[in-house]
Design a protein around this motif. Structure first.
Motif, short mmCIF file in Angstrom:
data_model
loop_
_atom_site.label_atom_id
_atom_site.label_comp_id
_atom_site.label_asym_id
_atom_site.label_seq_id
_atom_site.Cartn_x
_atom_site.Cartn_y
_atom_site.Cartn_z
N ILE A 56 15.25 68.14 66.30
CA ILE A 56 14.09 68.87 65.78
C ILE A 56 13.73 70.04 66.69
O ILE A 56 13.47 71.16 66.23
CB ILE A 56 12.88 67.92 65.63
CG1 ILE A 56 13.23 66.73 64.72
CG2 ILE A 56 11.67 68.67 65.11
CD1 ILE A 56 13.75 67.09 63.36
N VAL A 84 14.72 65.13 58.51
CA VAL A 84 15.10 66.54 58.39
C VAL A 84 14.67 67.09 57.03
O VAL A 84 14.14 68.21 56.92
CB VAL A 84 16.62 66.69 58.60
CG1 VAL A 84 17.10 68.08 58.19
CG2 VAL A 84 16.97 66.42 60.06
N VAL A 111 19.51 72.55 59.79
CA VAL A 111 20.03 71.30 60.37
C VAL A 111 20.89 70.55 59.36
O VAL A 111 20.52 70.41 58.19
CB VAL A 111 18.87 70.38 60.83
CG1 VAL A 111 19.43 69.05 61.34
CG2 VAL A 111 18.03 71.06 61.91
#
Length: 239
Positions: A89, A118, A126
């Motif tokens: 993160i 996510v 990501v």
């Protein structure tokens, strides 16, 4: 849900970080094939959480590690052993919308939980993948930095793992290892052993710093010279 499924099906992989306070069940290394077996115990994967995120942020752990590793906007970073995503993160914010973070874990349930996080936090830069214990299966020439935080001592075949990792680095790419300075059976890696195992596979240590905020030290490695043939690699001896 579509976003979560897309994350789960994307093709890259991870290892779970550990919590050294939990009881350990030691594992004996499996047959290494053409690679030498590690001459040391292998710590068990016991938890996806090393410590709670609030406590780590109070010490500015991730910020300090990423600053020392010179992680910048637009970079591509692999977080191996991402666990619950503490570094994933924060690395995503550091590299920005033009960068990429690839998070990996070998525990399917941990991978699933991270993929959900996510998606929930809408992190478009990501990807989350499931990996194999001895092969990160990263795409070639793709990464500026590869993070391995409190998980190196859990790798059963470090020589094979590091050998298969090498092609994924860009020419100036670095592998960044954070670990505790204690025996591998106690969820750490002595710095001299870490340096020796990386050197056996053709990496040069370019930096090492004490890292109290991360519970140990941080070392960085660059791949140098040709990648050795598996049968030419010599294991580091601990006795």
């Amino acid at each position: 849900m579509t976003r979560v499924l897309a994350l789960l099906l994307s093709p890259i992989w991870l290892l779970a970080a550990c919590d050294g306070s939990k009881p350990l069940i030691q594992r004996e290394p499996k047959d290494a094939g053409p690679f030498p077996a590690a001459d040391r115990p292998v710590a068990s994967i016991v938890s996806a959480r090393w410590s709670n995120e609030e406590a780590r942020d109070r010490l500015n752990e991730a910020g300090e590690v990423m600053t020392k590793a010179d992680i910048r906007k637009g970079m591509t970073v692999a977080d191996i052993g991402a666990g619950e995503g503490y570094y994933t993160i924060r690395a995503a914010a550091r590299v920005g919308k033009d960068g990429r973070v690839l998070a990996e874990d070998i525990v399917a349930s941990v991978r699933d939980q991270l993929a959900e996080r996510v998606a929930r936090e809408d992190l478009a830069n990501v990807s989350v993948r499931l990996g194999e214990a001895n092969d990160p299966k990263l795409p070639p020439a793709s990464f500026d930095r590869v993070l391995m935080v409190h998980m190196y001592h859990e790798i059963e075949q470090p020589y094979e793992f590091l050998w298969r990792l090498r092609p994924s680095l860009k020419p100036d790419g670095l592998v960044v290892v954070v670990d505790a300075d204690r025996e591998t059976r106690n969820h750490g890696t002595p710095p001299a052993l870490l340096k020796c195992e990386f050197a056996a596979v053709g990496y040069t240590q370019v930096d090492r710093d004490e890292m109290p905020s991360a519970g140990g030290y941080m070392a960085m490695f660059r791949a140098t010279g040709p990648r050795p043939a598996p049968e030419a690699i010599r294991a580091c001896r601990t006795k």
